[in-house]
Design an enzyme around this catalytic site. Structure first.
Site, PDB file in Angstrom:
ATOM      1  N   GLU B  26     -21.107 -20.468  11.099  1.00 46.96           N
ATOM      2  CA  GLU B  26     -19.735 -20.388  11.519  1.00 46.96           C
ATOM      3  C   GLU B  26     -18.929 -21.264  10.457  1.00 46.96           C
ATOM      4  O   GLU B  26     -17.696 -21.292  10.871  1.00 46.96           O
ATOM      5  CB  GLU B  26     -19.786 -21.057  12.867  1.00 46.96           C
ATOM      6  CG  GLU B  26     -20.333 -20.252  14.033  1.00 46.96           C
ATOM      7  CD  GLU B  26     -20.139 -20.805  15.508  1.00 46.96           C
ATOM      8  OE1 GLU B  26     -20.160 -20.284  16.530  1.00 46.96           O
ATOM      9  OE2 GLU B  26     -20.304 -22.383  15.605  1.00 46.96           O
ATOM     10  N   TYR B  86     -27.037 -18.110  19.423  1.00 49.71           N
ATOM     11  CA  TYR B  86     -27.352 -17.743  18.254  1.00 49.71           C
ATOM     12  C   TYR B  86     -28.838 -16.895  18.055  1.00 49.71           C
ATOM     13  O   TYR B  86     -29.776 -17.053  18.772  1.00 49.71           O
ATOM     14  CB  TYR B  86     -27.694 -19.217  17.378  1.00 49.71           C
ATOM     15  CG  TYR B  86     -27.649 -18.719  15.935  1.00 49.71           C
ATOM     16  CD1 TYR B  86     -27.265 -18.378  14.876  1.00 49.71           C
ATOM     17  CD2 TYR B  86     -28.856 -19.345  15.259  1.00 49.71           C
ATOM     18  CE1 TYR B  86     -27.479 -18.162  13.424  1.00 49.71           C
ATOM     19  CE2 TYR B  86     -29.671 -19.031  14.053  1.00 49.71           C
ATOM     20  CZ  TYR B  86     -28.709 -18.773  13.331  1.00 49.71           C
ATOM     21  OH  TYR B  86     -29.084 -18.224  11.931  1.00 49.71           O
ATOM     22  N   VAL B  87     -28.584 -15.841  17.146  1.00 44.93           N
ATOM     23  CA  VAL B  87     -29.706 -15.096  17.023  1.00 44.93           C
ATOM     24  C   VAL B  87     -29.867 -14.947  15.391  1.00 44.93           C
ATOM     25  O   VAL B  87     -29.053 -14.983  14.544  1.00 44.93           O
ATOM     26  CB  VAL B  87     -29.643 -13.706  17.473  1.00 44.93           C
ATOM     27  CG1 VAL B  87     -30.808 -12.993  16.954  1.00 44.93           C
ATOM     28  CG2 VAL B  87     -29.520 -13.573  18.831  1.00 44.93           C
ATOM     29  N   GLY B  93     -29.678  -7.139  15.946  1.00 43.53           N
ATOM     30  CA  GLY B  93     -29.749  -5.724  16.292  1.00 43.53           C
ATOM     31  C   GLY B  93     -30.952  -5.260  16.872  1.00 43.53           C
ATOM     32  O   GLY B  93     -31.262  -4.241  17.055  1.00 43.53           O
ATOM     33  N   ASN B 124     -15.311 -13.360  14.197  1.00 46.32           N
ATOM     34  CA  ASN B 124     -16.496 -12.812  14.286  1.00 46.32           C
ATOM     35  C   ASN B 124     -16.436 -11.517  15.234  1.00 46.32           C
ATOM     36  O   ASN B 124     -16.797 -11.384  16.419  1.00 46.32           O
ATOM     37  CB  ASN B 124     -17.421 -13.794  14.909  1.00 46.32           C
ATOM     38  CG  ASN B 124     -19.048 -13.376  15.063  1.00 46.32           C
ATOM     39  OD1 ASN B 124     -19.566 -12.395  14.462  1.00 46.32           O
ATOM     40  ND2 ASN B 124     -19.736 -14.173  15.232  1.00 46.32           N
ATOM     41  N   TYR B 131     -19.904  -8.408  22.980  1.00 44.74           N
ATOM     42  CA  TYR B 131     -19.397  -9.013  24.053  1.00 44.74           C
ATOM     43  C   TYR B 131     -18.403  -8.241  24.827  1.00 44.74           C
ATOM     44  O   TYR B 131     -18.791  -7.909  26.198  1.00 44.74           O
ATOM     45  CB  TYR B 131     -18.689 -10.275  23.796  1.00 44.74           C
ATOM     46  CG  TYR B 131     -19.562 -11.623  23.300  1.00 44.74           C
ATOM     47  CD1 TYR B 131     -20.757 -11.636  23.676  1.00 44.74           C
ATOM     48  CD2 TYR B 131     -18.922 -12.238  22.444  1.00 44.74           C
ATOM     49  CE1 TYR B 131     -21.649 -12.499  22.906  1.00 44.74           C
ATOM     50  CE2 TYR B 131     -19.552 -13.546  21.624  1.00 44.74           C
ATOM     51  CZ  TYR B 131     -20.843 -13.547  22.328  1.00 44.74           C
ATOM     52  OH  TYR B 131     -21.570 -14.478  21.358  1.00 44.74           O
TER      53      TYR B 131
END
Lengths: 159, 159
Positions: B26, B86-87, B93, B124, B131
């Site tokens: 971020e 967070y990934v 994907g 982002n 989302y």
């Protein structure tokens, strides 16, 4: 004579009527589905999730604030989030809102919170000017997203 | 093989390292002052203020979500507020973020929450598209205000 005190169980009907007044002012009265039992459970139930404080002028209810703790991962600390701040029209311009915010600032300090935050309707210029004057600043560059209703149920049904 | 489980006390160092990875992504790494003791206290102290869940792929940490309850006065009910999602880049994907959100949607339903909300950085776009695809919508017309640091101390010193 202004007094500011934590709301008590017997204040729930008064709080709900003030919440409805606030919703009217915000042109959002159609969104209020809260009831006295729901509000009482939220404030004074086995697991309270929110707190409230009432302002009175010479004993007459003048306004309220309702708040809970949010959290900053980066700070590793809770903050204080002001969900509602309302001053009745006949008591505006007398420092009631300022005194409610000062009460919450002291509470934030006492509880080790590094931030006091809230949301303001963009058209409410009087509120924005008041908040700017006490040193609050807009949090820019972020947008709140919400999933609710059928979309939330659909998401819950997925794995 | 994806697993999603509530974080445990021994996961605190891992969680803090994931929080730092998120802050790097971020471009906000300079804002992270959280420590393992602060995070442990927030998650597992005498009065927990936040909860976390970890996603693992074949046992390897792939991502996390950290959340707390917010509140809607108009609904008279708590909601679920997702502070961090967070990934890790190498696991994106593959449905990890989707599975974390579905877990939280089920939790929201189980706890009687009518909303799941979070904030996204406006730049982002990948996150925004994700989302929107699951049915989340931006909350518009409101601006978050924050008072912190000296301004908060000054306000607390007033009556």
């Amino acid at each position: 004579m202004l007094s500011i005190d934590a709301a008590r169980r017997e204040d729930v009907p008064l709080l709900l009527s003030l919440i409805r007044e606030l919703a009217e002012f915000e042109k959002l009265a159609h969104e209020v589905v809260a009831t006295e039992p729901l509000l009482e459970e939220s404030l004074f139930g086995a697991r309270p999730v929110v707190e409230a404080v009432l302002a009175r002028v010479s004993g007459e209810p003048a306004g309220f604030a309702l708040y809970y703790h949010n959290y900053s991962t980066f700070l590793g600390r809770p903050g204080l989030y002001l969900e509602d701040l309302y001053v009745r029209p006949e008591h505006r311009g007398q420092g009631v809102g300022h005194s409610l915010l000062a009460y919450l600032a002291r509470l934030a300090a006492a509880r080790g919170c590094g931030r006091l935050e809230w949301s303001v309707l963009d058209w409410n210029r009087r509120a924005v000017e008041f908040y700017e004057a006490i040193g609050a600043r807009p949090v820019t560059g972020w947008t709140v997203y919400r999933v609710t209703g059928e979309a939330l149920a659909r998401l819950a049904a997925e794995s």
